[in-house]
Each structure stands twice: as structure tokens, then as C-alpha cells.
Design a protein around this motif. Structure first.
Motif, PDB file in Angstrom:
ATOM      1  N   SER A 232      -7.449 -12.551   5.621  1.00 10.18           N
ATOM      2  CA  SER A 232      -6.431 -12.842   4.614  1.00 10.18           C
ATOM      3  C   SER A 232      -5.858 -14.218   4.901  1.00 10.18           C
ATOM      4  N   SER A 258      -7.039  -5.408   4.896  1.00  7.77           N
ATOM      5  CA  SER A 258      -5.667  -5.930   5.007  1.00  7.77           C
ATOM      6  C   SER A 258      -5.526  -7.295   4.342  1.00  7.77           C
ATOM      7  N   LEU A 260      -3.527  -8.166   2.231  1.00  8.45           N
ATOM      8  CA  LEU A 260      -2.097  -8.443   2.021  1.00  8.45           C
ATOM      9  C   LEU A 260      -1.322  -8.378   3.335  1.00  8.45           C
ATOM     10  N   LEU A 265       2.249 -10.025   2.655  1.00  9.19           N
ATOM     11  CA  LEU A 265       1.944 -10.987   1.599  1.00  9.19           C
ATOM     12  C   LEU A 265       2.218 -10.429   0.205  1.00  9.19           C
ATOM     13  N   THR A 266       3.079  -9.448   0.129  1.00  7.52           N
ATOM     14  CA  THR A 266       3.458  -8.910  -1.188  1.00  7.52           C
ATOM     15  C   THR A 266       4.711  -9.580  -1.735  1.00  7.52           C
ATOM     16  N   PRO A 309       1.033 -10.625  -4.738  1.00 11.81           N
ATOM     17  CA  PRO A 309      -0.143  -9.923  -4.211  1.00 11.81           C
ATOM     18  C   PRO A 309      -1.437 -10.266  -4.949  1.00 11.81           C
ATOM     19  N   GLN A 310      -1.350 -10.441  -6.259  1.00 10.27           N
ATOM     20  CA  GLN A 310      -2.550 -10.782  -7.023  1.00 10.27           C
ATOM     21  C   GLN A 310      -3.117 -12.127  -6.594  1.00 10.27           C
ATOM     22  N   ALA A 312      -2.714 -13.527  -3.567  1.00  9.16           N
ATOM     23  CA  ALA A 312      -3.233 -13.384  -2.205  1.00  9.16           C
ATOM     24  C   ALA A 312      -4.599 -12.697  -2.206  1.00  9.16           C
ATOM     25  N   ILE A 313      -4.763 -11.674  -3.029  1.00 11.32           N
ATOM     26  CA  ILE A 313      -6.057 -10.985  -3.112  1.00 11.32           C
ATOM     27  C   ILE A 313      -7.106 -11.890  -3.747  1.00 11.32           C
ATOM     28  N   PRO A 325      -7.788  -3.873  -0.710  1.00  9.52           N
ATOM     29  CA  PRO A 325      -6.379  -3.536  -0.511  1.00  9.52           C
ATOM     30  C   PRO A 325      -6.171  -2.028  -0.579  1.00  9.52           C
ATOM     31  N   GLN A 332       0.579   0.454  -7.780  1.00  7.03           N
ATOM     32  CA  GLN A 332      -0.122  -0.461  -6.881  1.00  7.03           C
ATOM     33  C   GLN A 332      -1.523  -0.776  -7.405  1.00  7.03           C
ATOM     34  N   ASN A 336      -2.963  -4.442  -8.335  1.00  2.54           N
ATOM     35  CA  ASN A 336      -4.144  -5.002  -7.665  1.00  2.54           C
ATOM     36  C   ASN A 336      -5.241  -5.353  -8.655  1.00  2.54           C
TER      37      ASN A 336
END
Length: 371
Positions: A232, A258, A260, A265-266, A309-310, A312-313, A325, A332, A336
Motif C-alpha cells: 500500500s 491491507s 488501506l 488510509l481511510t 479509500p477509493q 488509496a485502493i 481490501p 464498505q 470499495n
């Protein structure tokens, strides 16, 4: 992938450039073009060995884990709704393990996945397309290939399925019981040759051991399909990037767990708003230094009309990995899914990596990850 060249190494030179040479953030603005269609199209699926999977999967560590994630059996209805939503939106990769579940609930994640597949209300073709990637723990009493095959059959029984998509070693024993390692490798070969799994993979293997097991399996005629590691914006150190390079070179698909950072990272947590349970101590040590990265994530999220989060993913996807995730709720899962169907620009990738390098504390690596 075109964005894979935006590595942390390249980022160092950009980060160290003078402010006069840095483009203003307004130069990175991307026009908002609405996407008409599903989260991703069929041609956006990803090849992983003999399998074709969604560009993102979902992890099920929380499904049965009371200690870290507060699982209760009363949650099962919500978990099934979450599973159904994911599958209805094209997600067909679900990661689990035979050790997931606390105490008497050991193996609960596998049991729930099998139940949810059987009870999925959608089309049979969609149900049959689901790929389960489960991990087999390197318990000290699993000393022979036959014991590993037995573990695989136990997982099949819990899930009540005929064949596992990807059978994975949960971790390497090279650090503390190297004599056990070859037995585990031969166990993978045996379950593959017996047709119990469609493909094999590893988890928590560092760069040196990853090359070793790839070469050994190749000599036995068994392709290594995937390598799963913590990966990540909080976990992009030299070893992780070397693992990524090895995967790209050898044709192994990297699965990033992981993505996030266990929730750091949320954007949901701060030093004064920590999660309950064991995560609180870790978060209290790392969160105070994450402001540069969280600020960059927030800026891009606002510009893109996405959530933190979007973004970061999506970085994990842009790096050519398949993020998994964890999900516990429909909300959730819906969030995602918003990480799919678009891509960060190369400038945005660089912005995030520079901000990650400015953050003084990084995510600790899994203690089982080898060199």
C-alpha cells in the motif's frame, strides 16, 4: 501497465526538485467524465495464472475474527448481503485462510464463503465464476506434504466446494524452521497434481524466498500463480517494490493485502479518534506522521469526486496489483467498488508517492515475511 514506471525511486528525484519546477496541483485536474456502465467491463478483468479475476478482490479476514475485527455470528446476514453485492457487481475473487477465525470459530471465514456461494441468488454462471483463494497455515505440526494435502481437503470440506481456485502457503518457515519449508512446497505440488486446486500461490514471501519457490515449483512443472504481500502507500519499501519487480519479471500476479493500512488510509481515524482494540496502539504511533499522505489523498479525492479509500485502493491497481481490501458491510463494499472503472494519472501517482515518502512512520511488515 503504463503507470508502473512511477516508482518510489523515480519519485525521490521529483520530490527533491525545487519548488519552481513542481507543477501546481491545479495542473493535475482531471475532467470529470461520468462512467456509463458497471464498475468495470469484462475486458478489464485480469489474468492470474489459468484464472481470470476481477481487478480487485475482497478479503475476508474479519469474517470470524473477534479479537481484531469484533466479529459476531449475528453479523452473518449482513456479510451475506455484502458478498451478494460484490458478486452482483462483478467481483469474483475472495481471499480467505484456514486459520481465519478466533478460537472455536477457527475456519469460520471459509465456512461462510462456502455458504454464501451456495446461497447466492444470482445466475449459476456467475456463481460458478467465483474464485476462492485460500491460505494454508504453516503450523508446526504440518511437517509432510500429506499433512498439507489433508489441510487442503479440510478447507474443501468447510467450503463444500469441489476445487479451490488458488491454494496458497500462508507464510514461509525459512526464518525459523527451514527444514519444514521443502515439505510445504511439496505439499503445494501434491495438491496441484491431485487436482484439488486450480493454481498455487504464496503469501508473505520476501524477494529471495519468492525466487527460490518459483524456481522449485517450475522444476516440478507447477507454475506459481500469485504472491500475496502487504502492499500500500504505507507499505512500499525496498523489499515490497523488489517483490513487485520480481513478480512482473516472472509472470506472477501480486495480490496486495491491507491496501488501506488496516484502516489508516481511510481518513476515518486521527490521533484523537483511534479504533478500538489492538489497532489503537499501532495507529497512535503512525497516524501523527501521516498528514502529508492523508492531505494528498484528500486533495486527489476531492478533485476526482472520490473518497480517500477509493484513491488509496486505485493506487494499488495502477501499480499493476490486485488489491483485496477487507469488507464487513454493504457500505464498505459499495465504497470499495468506487475504486474501479478509472485510473489515477501518472502525476497523481507521483504526488501520492512523494507524500508517502514525506510521512516519517511506515506500516510495520508482517513478522512472517521473509527476505
Amino acid at each position: 501497465m503504463p503507470l508502473a514506471s512511477a516508482t518510489p525511486t523515480a519519485c525521490f528525484s521529483r520530490c527533491s526538485a525545487s519548488s519552481e519546477t513542481m507543477l501546481p496541483s491545479s495542473a493535475f485536474k482531471i475532467p470529470k467524465i461520468p462512467r456509463l456502465g458497471p464498475p468495470f467491463w469484462p475486458w478489464e478483468k485480469v489474468k492470474m495464472g489459468p484464472l481470470t479475476v476481477s481487478p480487485m478482490g475482497f478479503g475476508t479476514w474479519a469474517w470470524g475474527n473477534q479479537l481484531l475485527w469484533g466479529y459476531q455470528e449475528a453479523m452473518d446476514g449482513d456479510l451475506q448481503d455484502t458478498f451478494n453485492l460484490a458478486v452482483e457487481n462483478g467481483i469474483n475473487l475472495f481471499d480467505t485462510a484456514d486459520s481465519y477465525g478466533t478460537g472455536r470459530l477457527n475456519g469460520q471465514s471459509e465456512r461462510l464463503l462456502g455458504k454464501f456461494i451456495r446461497e447466492f441468488p444470482g445466475r449459476k454462471r456467475v456463481r460458478d465464476d467465483i474464485v476462492i483463494a485460500t491460505k494454508f497455515a504453516a503450523y508446526p505440526w504440518r511437517l509432510t506434504p500429506a499433512q498439507f494435502v489433508k489441510a487442503c481437503k479440510s478447507s474443501l470440506d468447510r467450503m463444500q466446494i469441489e476445487k479451490i481456485g488458488i491454494g496458497q502457503l500462508h507464510w514461509s518457515t525459512a526464518n525459523y524452521a527451514p527444514i519444514q519449508e521443502l515439505a510445504l512446497w511439496d505439499g503445494l505440488v501434491a495438491m496441484y497434481e491431485k487436482g484439488l486446486v486450480q493454481a498455487v500461490g504464496v503469501s508473505n514471501y520476501g524477494p529471495k524466498q519468492l525466487v527460490k519457490i518459483h524456481d522449485y515449483l517450475k522444476s516440478r512443472g507447477v507454475p506459481l500463480c500469485s504472491a500475496q504481500v502487504q502492499f500500500s502507500l504505507l507499505s512500499m519499501g525496498a523489499d515490497q517494490m523488489q517483490i513487485k519487480d520480481i513478480c512482473d519479471t516472472l509472470g506472477i500476479r501480486l495480490i496486495s493485502y491491507s491496501p488501506l493500512g488496516l484502516g489508516m488510509l481511510t481518513g476515518k481515524y486521527t490521533s484523537s479518534n483511534l479504533p478500538s482494540g489492538p489497532r489503537a496502539l499501532l495507529f497512535s504511533q503512525i497516524l501523527p506522521g501521516l498528514e502529508p499522505l492523508l492531505t494528498a489523498l484528500r486533495e486527489i479525492a476531492q478533485r476526482r469526486d472520490k473518497t480517500i479509500p477509493q484513491v488509496a485502493i486505485n493506487w494499488c491497481i495502477c501499480m499493476g496489483t490486485i488489491p483485496i481490501p477487507g469488507v464487513k458491510t454493504v457500505k464498505q463494499a459499495e465504497e470499495n467498488l468506487g475504486a474501479l472503472g478509472w485510473r489515477l494519472s501518472s502525476e497523481e501517482v507521483s504526488q501520492l508517492e512523494c507524500a508517502a515518502q514525506e510521512s516519517p512512520r511506515k506500516m510495520i511488515q508482517n513478522i512472517f515475511q521473509t527476505r
